[in-house]
Design a protein around this motif. Structure first.
Motif, PDB file in Angstrom:
ATOM      1  N   ALA A  14       6.776  -6.255  -5.914  1.00  0.00           N
ATOM      2  CA  ALA A  14       6.033  -6.221  -7.273  1.00  0.00           C
ATOM      3  C   ALA A  14       6.703  -7.446  -8.149  1.00  0.00           C
ATOM      4  O   ALA A  14       7.790  -7.589  -8.347  1.00  0.00           O
ATOM      5  CB  ALA A  14       5.976  -4.926  -7.798  1.00  0.00           C
ATOM      6  N   LYS A  86       0.958  -6.998  -7.835  1.00  0.00           N
ATOM      7  CA  LYS A  86       1.117  -5.377  -7.904  1.00  0.00           C
ATOM      8  C   LYS A  86       0.920  -4.791  -6.695  1.00  0.00           C
ATOM      9  O   LYS A  86       0.190  -5.191  -5.879  1.00  0.00           O
ATOM     10  CB  LYS A  86      -0.089  -5.020  -9.228  1.00  0.00           C
ATOM     11  CG  LYS A  86       0.039  -5.552 -10.379  1.00  0.00           C
ATOM     12  CD  LYS A  86      -1.031  -4.964 -11.374  1.00  0.00           C
ATOM     13  CE  LYS A  86      -0.698  -5.989 -12.676  1.00  0.00           C
ATOM     14  NZ  LYS A  86      -1.921  -5.281 -13.582  1.00  0.00           N
ATOM     15  N   SER A 121       6.420  -1.485  -4.143  1.00  0.00           N
ATOM     16  CA  SER A 121       6.954  -1.208  -5.501  1.00  0.00           C
ATOM     17  C   SER A 121       8.320  -1.263  -5.665  1.00  0.00           C
ATOM     18  O   SER A 121       9.254  -1.243  -5.010  1.00  0.00           O
ATOM     19  CB  SER A 121       6.467   0.259  -5.827  1.00  0.00           C
ATOM     20  OG  SER A 121       6.828   1.091  -5.058  1.00  0.00           O
TER      21      SER A 121
END
Length: 121
Positions: A14, A86, A121
């Motif tokens: 990310a 993202k 993430s």
């Protein structure tokens, strides 16, 4: 016929960046709109960004301000610079070119094979 080869996908964290490329080849008379689509598991294919012959651009709200689409008309290439990635950007990305083949008058849609973008993430 027109063939598209898209590339540049990969695995990134990310907030990282990737640049996708798509090269069109074949008996091309002209290319109109060039676009990038994406499809995530369990989701419908969605339009991410479009660029017209003269350079006008349009983006989906989810990527506006983070992604930039560009094209090189002399090389029949389209690019997608993806910044601030993202996890929800994870998908297979497909280039799409509306091109007129030599000997024809109507444009037709051509698709790349897809390139996987995975954002952790």
């Amino acid at each position: 016929q027109v063939q598209l080869v898209d590339s540049g996908g990969g695995l990134v964290q990310a907030e990282g960046s990737l640049r996708l490329s798509c090269a069109a080849s074949g008996s091309i008379f002209s290319i109109n709109d060039m676009s990038w689509y994406r499809q995530a598991p369990g989701k419908q294919r969605e339009l991410v960004a479009t660029i017209g012959r003269g350079g006008s651009t349009a983006y989906s709200d989810s990527v506006k301000g983070r992604f930039t689409i560009s094209r090189d008309n002399a090389k029949n290439m389209v690019y997608l610079q993806m910044n601030s990635l993202k996890p929800e950007d994870t998908a297979v990305y497909y280039c799409n070119v509306k091109a007129v083949v030599i000997g024809f008058r109507q444009p037709f849609d051509y698709w790349g094979q897809g390139t996987q973008v995975t954002v952790s993430s």
